[in-house]
Each structure stands twice: as C-alpha cells, then as structure tokens.
Scaffold this motif. Structure first.
Motif, PDB file in Angstrom:
ATOM      1  N   THR A   1       0.834  -1.202   0.000  1.00 20.39           N
ATOM      2  CA  THR A   1       0.000   0.000   0.000  1.00 20.39           C
ATOM      3  C   THR A   1       0.870   1.253   0.000  1.00 20.39           C
ATOM      4  O   THR A   1       1.936   1.289   0.620  1.00 20.39           O
ATOM      5  CB  THR A   1      -0.923   0.048   1.233  1.00 20.39           C
ATOM      6  N   LYS A   2       0.398   2.263  -0.678  1.00 16.78           N
ATOM      7  CA  LYS A   2       1.054   3.572  -0.711  1.00 16.78           C
ATOM      8  C   LYS A   2       0.067   4.573  -0.117  1.00 16.78           C
ATOM      9  O   LYS A   2      -1.006   4.819  -0.689  1.00 16.78           O
ATOM     10  CB  LYS A   2       1.419   3.953  -2.146  1.00 16.78           C
TER      11      LYS A   2
ATOM     12  N   ARG B   1      -5.151   9.572   0.934  1.00 11.30           N
ATOM     13  CA  ARG B   1      -5.325   8.719  -0.262  1.00 11.30           C
ATOM     14  C   ARG B   1      -4.465   7.453  -0.153  1.00 11.30           C
ATOM     15  O   ARG B   1      -3.400   7.480   0.456  1.00 11.30           O
ATOM     16  CB  ARG B   1      -4.922   9.486  -1.524  1.00 11.30           C
ATOM     17  N   GLU B   2      -4.927   6.388  -0.779  1.00 15.20           N
ATOM     18  CA  GLU B   2      -4.177   5.133  -0.794  1.00 15.20           C
ATOM     19  C   GLU B   2      -4.118   4.577  -2.213  1.00 15.20           C
ATOM     20  O   GLU B   2      -5.071   4.725  -2.980  1.00 15.20           O
ATOM     21  CB  GLU B   2      -4.805   4.087   0.136  1.00 15.20           C
ATOM     22  N   GLU B   3      -3.002   3.931  -2.551  1.00 14.97           N
ATOM     23  CA  GLU B   3      -2.844   3.258  -3.827  1.00 14.97           C
ATOM     24  C   GLU B   3      -2.266   1.871  -3.576  1.00 14.97           C
ATOM     25  O   GLU B   3      -1.598   1.628  -2.554  1.00 14.97           O
ATOM     26  CB  GLU B   3      -1.897   4.038  -4.755  1.00 14.97           C
ATOM     27  N   THR B   4      -2.493   0.965  -4.503  1.00 19.47           N
ATOM     28  CA  THR B   4      -1.925  -0.380  -4.416  1.00 19.47           C
ATOM     29  C   THR B   4      -0.576  -0.407  -5.114  1.00 19.47           C
ATOM     30  O   THR B   4      -0.412   0.174  -6.197  1.00 19.47           O
ATOM     31  CB  THR B   4      -2.858  -1.411  -5.057  1.00 19.47           C
TER      32      THR B   4
END
Length: 579
Positions: free
Chosen positions: A492-493, A499-502
């Motif tokens: 995860t970022k 906000r989160e990104e994979t």
C-alpha cells in the motif's frame, strides 16, 4: 553425543565423497567437540533466489562436495518436471577461481549427466556473465555457476539461472529447495566424466565458446560506438578473479590501446592475497588499481569483482586525484549515454534502493523506467515481461555496482558495462568533456541527487524496527514532512492527505518514506528507505536527497550543501528509530 546428532553424523559420513570433509568431522568427534558438530548439523544451507552461498566446510550447513551433489540432484529433478525437453536442452555449468570451484562444478556435472542431462561444462574458469550468456546461446534448460562472487576466501556458492537466462525467482527457488531436501535422503546418481563424454552427455566448452561471447559483444549495436578510443587511458584490476582475459580482450577489440592491468591482481587466486575483502566497494580494495592509474596518468581506474559480474571505477579529477563513482552515478551516466544513442523509446530499470535519477533521465529521452525489488533476479525477469517491440529493453542497474547493457546477458555483466563506460568516456573526450562535466549537465537538468546508506547491527534485544514504524508511522523525518509512505509488506502507498494506492510488486519487508523540503531548502526533496538485510542481522537504511542546481551555483557548492544536509537528515532519522 545425543542420539539424533549421532544419526545425522552417521548418515552424512555414509554419503560424503570428500576425504577432507570426512576427516574434519572425524577430528571433531575425536576431540569431543559437540558444539562444532551441533553447528555443522543444525540445519541445512538454505537454497534461495541466489542459490547457495556459504563457508566451505563439513556438514549440511556448509558448502562442500556432498551439498553440491545433493543440490545438483535436486535441481535435476525439478528441471525434469518443470522444463520441456530439459534433458536434451541440458545445463551449462561454469566456475570461478576459488579453491573448490572446479571440483564442485565437476561434481555437479557428473550428477546431472548421470540423471540423463546434456551438460555443457567450461573447460576452465569462466566469468559469471558468460554462463548467463550461455543459457540462451545453447537454449539450455538452466545454468549453474560455482562462485561466491566478492565474498571472502572461505566462501563458495552455487548460483542457478532459469531457462530464460535470468536468475531464478519464486516459485522455482522453493521448488528446487524441496527437491534438494528429498535428494538429501536418497542415493545420488553419479557418472564418471570419461563415461559421460563417451556417451555424448558431457560437452567441454573450449575457447570457441568464449570467442562466441566475444563476437557477440563485438557486434552489439550498443557497444559499437567507437569515438577515438585511443584517447582514453585506463588502469584495470581483475581483483584476483576470472575477468582479466576477457575484459582486456574486449577493450582491445574496441580500440582501447592504453589499458594497464594491475599485474599483482590479474591472475585468479582464491586466497585474494592483496585485498582484505575482494569487493570493489570495500575500503582499500581499489588502492592498487588507483595507484596504477596515477602512475600512468590514466583517466580511469577500473575493476571487476572476482567473478566479473560487477564493475567499479574511480575517475581522475582536475587536481590529479581519483574519486570513486558510486553505483548510482555510474548507472545514471550509462543510462543517459545509452538512451541518448537510441532513436526510439527504450526500457530501462533500477531497483527501489537505487537513485530516482534514472527515472528522470528516461523521461527526458521519452523512455520508460521500471523499478523492482533489490536484486538482478527481479530486474531481469521484470524486463523480459515489460519489454515490447516498440519499447525494447536497453539497460538496468542496481546501486551495488551491477549493470547490464542490452539483452545479450540477462544478468549483471561487469565486462560489457566496463566497455560501455570506456566508450562513454571516449565519446565525451572527443567532444572536449570529462565525466565530471557530463555528471554536472545531468544534475543541472534533473537536480543534484545525493545518496548514502547506513546499516544498523541488530542485537538480541533490538525491537522489530519495521513493526514499530508501522505501529507509529512518522509524520516528519528530520524536520521534513512525510508526504507519502510505501509499505511493501502490505503493498500500500499512503499519502499524507489520506489517499491510498496499491503497489504492484512482490511483497517485501520494506518501508519507503517520501519527504518534502524543509525550511532551509523548501525546493528540495528526500527519500528514506528502511529494510532488513537479506543475509545479515542488520537493518539497512537508504537515503536520497535531491537539490535543485541554481544557475551560477557550482557543482562543488551543491555537493558540499548536499553532504551537510544529508548528514543532518541521517542523524535525525537514526536517532528517531526504535533502539
């Protein structure tokens, strides 16, 4: 001696083909040294994505002939069930100049031949990149190199390439390891070399194989940019390894006539007598080649590590002194050079702990840059998946002095990297420029990137630093705001705004913090990476600081500012870690 240990010892002695190893164990028994015996049989030398590597000695926890035979039997069993036509396609085997390497390689060949595999075995020592080249050249099912690379003299190893010419990655490492465990409890097949040769199962690779690699390099479009090579003088060290003959031949083929080898380090010597540690990154390892360069007035002091898959270089400065380039600096210089020669978009790669500068360089040339976990196994397997006819693979590097140019070798290759770097130096010289000039141009275009690494030895009572950081994520490091954190364990970022990104990478225990500027340098940025060592009880921290280069500011001024600022960041971060 307890019953279990006695059974292990008896099982081993009933299988061990090496009188030296057997004698060592029998001496432990005679001395009643149960501690040493217990350590020798405390487990098994772990087979992973780098194959095997360990100290040479008796028992399953060390590198020795029985471990090599069992490993080869396990590898053969796995290949037979996972690679089409594996027996007829065969395995290429090479070895370095360490004391046991030839014997280990010959044992591996005899086991695989007995299992019905065609084996291509180098008749003499071979640089590791040539074996990687040979896997694709022969369309082999796999490759094996007996080498411990730049480890100390008491080490040896067993490195495995898959059929694509790249180092093995999961699930093959675990699959091979399971087959090795089974082989350790079974009879190991073995065929005498003369019988294997007579049956056509064993092919000895002579000079024509080495000439094949030489010709391939000579005809590589990426390595054919000859711009007054006679204008560049360079000293060279093989670091007591196996790279000298091929390295000097490739340079001569390309027209480099002023090449001065360090005689005391030119021939393979498993004792590595002139260096404390045969790794070009270690302090003092480059002393002799720098002295040779200084005596000759050469521009470059170059070295390969003992198996010639890494390349190191020190460059003369205006005052006549020499300064080592970091792996990141060499990687970015080579990346910029190769991209500048390419007429269409190209694919380049780096590891996540390497500098972000290559990504900026790739963008300047409309190329694509990918990032992987640490290790060339990831760089090369990923390159093969990502390259396309419209964006072919060009170059990849890792900061630990590993580089590959083009797709002749799907692993790091210190021989071709050295040639490309010499050609870059000659091209700059013909334009009245130095490598330092070119670095400054790159920094002015993309910002001054300064990198360093700090290792923290872990004690028995040291808390789990990664888990502590996950439990209490820092919002600032060294006065700089954390604008996002990448957690590769959970893929995860997370950004500061929520906000989160994979993250699309294999899971790994790595934390990456991206930092804003601070009050003194608001337009700067920084990155901090924390990860455990894969081979030692250590935590490694990687730092990168990026400073803009204002017009009228000299490179020396920015360098001094970067070093001071980096010291402050490192000190603050280290103090903030759980102890």
């Amino acid at each position: 001696m307890n019953t279990h240990l006695q059974l292990q010892l008896n099982h081993w002695l009933g299988r061990d083909p090496d009188p030296v190893s057997r004698a060592a164990l029998e001496a432990m028994v005679a001395a009643g040294d149960e501690a040493a015996l217990g350590a020798a049989f405390s487990g098994r030398l772990e087979f992973g994505t780098a194959g095997l590597r360990g100290v040479v000695g008796p028992g399953p926890m060390a590198m020795n002939r029985l471990v090599v035979r069992e490993t080869s039997a396990g590898l053969g069993a796995y290949l037979a069930s996972h690679v089409k036509d594996a027996h007829s396609r065969g395995v290429i085997i090479g070895f370095d100049g360490r004391h046991d390497s030839r014997t280990f390689a010959h044992d591996a060949a005899s086991v695989l031949c007995a299992m019905g595999f065609k084996v291509h075995l180098t008749a003499t020592v071979a640089p590791t990149p040539l074996v990687a080249y040979g896997v694709c050249h022969f369309h082999a099912a796999a490759g094996v190199v007996v080498t411990a690379s730049h480890n100390p003299p008491q080490y040896n190893g067993y490195k495995v390439y898959w059929e694509n010419g790249a180092q093995i990655i999961p699930p093959h490492d675990a699959g091979i390891a399971a087959c090795i465990d089974r082989a350790a409890n079974e009879a190991i097949p073995f065929m005498d070399q003369s019988e294997a040769t007579k049956r056509g199962l064993l092919e000895w690779l002579q000079q024509d194989f080495f000439e094949g690699y030489r010709r391939a390099i000579k005809h590589s479009a990426l390595l054919s940019h000859h711009t007054r090579p006679d204008s560049v003088a360079m000293a060279y060290s093989a670091m007591h390894g196996v790279g000298a003959e091929m390295a000097l031949t490739l340079l001569k083929d390309a027209g480099f006539t002023a090449v001065y080898p360090v005689a005391a380090q030119q021939q393979p010597d498993g004792d590595f007598p002139t260096v404390k540690f045969p790794n070009p990154e270690e302090a003092g390892a480059m002393d002799l080649v720098i002295a040779e360069a200084s005596a000759r007035g050469a521009m470059l002091a170059c070295a390969n590590d003992p198996d010639a898959d890494r390349f190191a270089v020190a460059v003369r400065r205006d005052d006549g002194s020499y300064r080592m380039l970091s792996g990141d600096q060499v990687g970015c210089l080579l990346g910029d050079y190769l991209l500048s020669l390419s007429p269409k978009p190209q694919l380049v790669g780096k590891t996540l702990v390497s500098s972000g500068l290559l990504e900026a360089i790739a963008g300047h040339y409309d190329g694509r840059c990918y990032t992987t976990l640490t290790g060339f196994k990831w760089l090369m397997n990923t390159a093969q998946k990502l390259q396309t006819p419209s964006c072919p693979f060009l170059f990849a590097y890792e900061e630990a002095l590993g580089y590959t140019v083009g797709h002749l070798v799907w692993d790091k290759d210190g021989l071709s990297a050295q040639l490309a770097f010499a050609q870059l130096t000659a091209a700059l010289a013909s334009a009245g420029m130095t490598l330092w000039d070119r670095l400054e141009q790159i920094y002015r275009r993309h910002g001054f990137h300064h990198n360093c690494q700090v290792s923290i030895a872990l004690g028995a009572d040291t808390p789990n630093i990664g888990e502590a950081l996950r439990a209490a994520p820092p919002s600032k490091i060294g006065g700089r705001k954390v604008n996002c954190c990448e957690d590769l364990k959970w893929l995860t970022k997370r950004y500061a705004d929520g906000r989160e990104e994979t993250i699309h990478l294999p899971a790994s225990d790595v934390l990456i913090y991206h930092l804003d500027g601070d009050e003194a340098l608001p337009h700067s940025s920084a990155r901090v990476i924390v990860r455990p060592s894969g081979t030692e009880p250590k935590i490694k921290c990687y730092y990168e600081l990026v400073l803009p280069m204002a017009e009228g500011t000299s490179l020396a001024e920015v360098q001094r500012l970067a070093e001071t600022t980096m010291d402050q960041l490192v000190t603050a971060h280290q103090a903030s870690l759980p102890h």
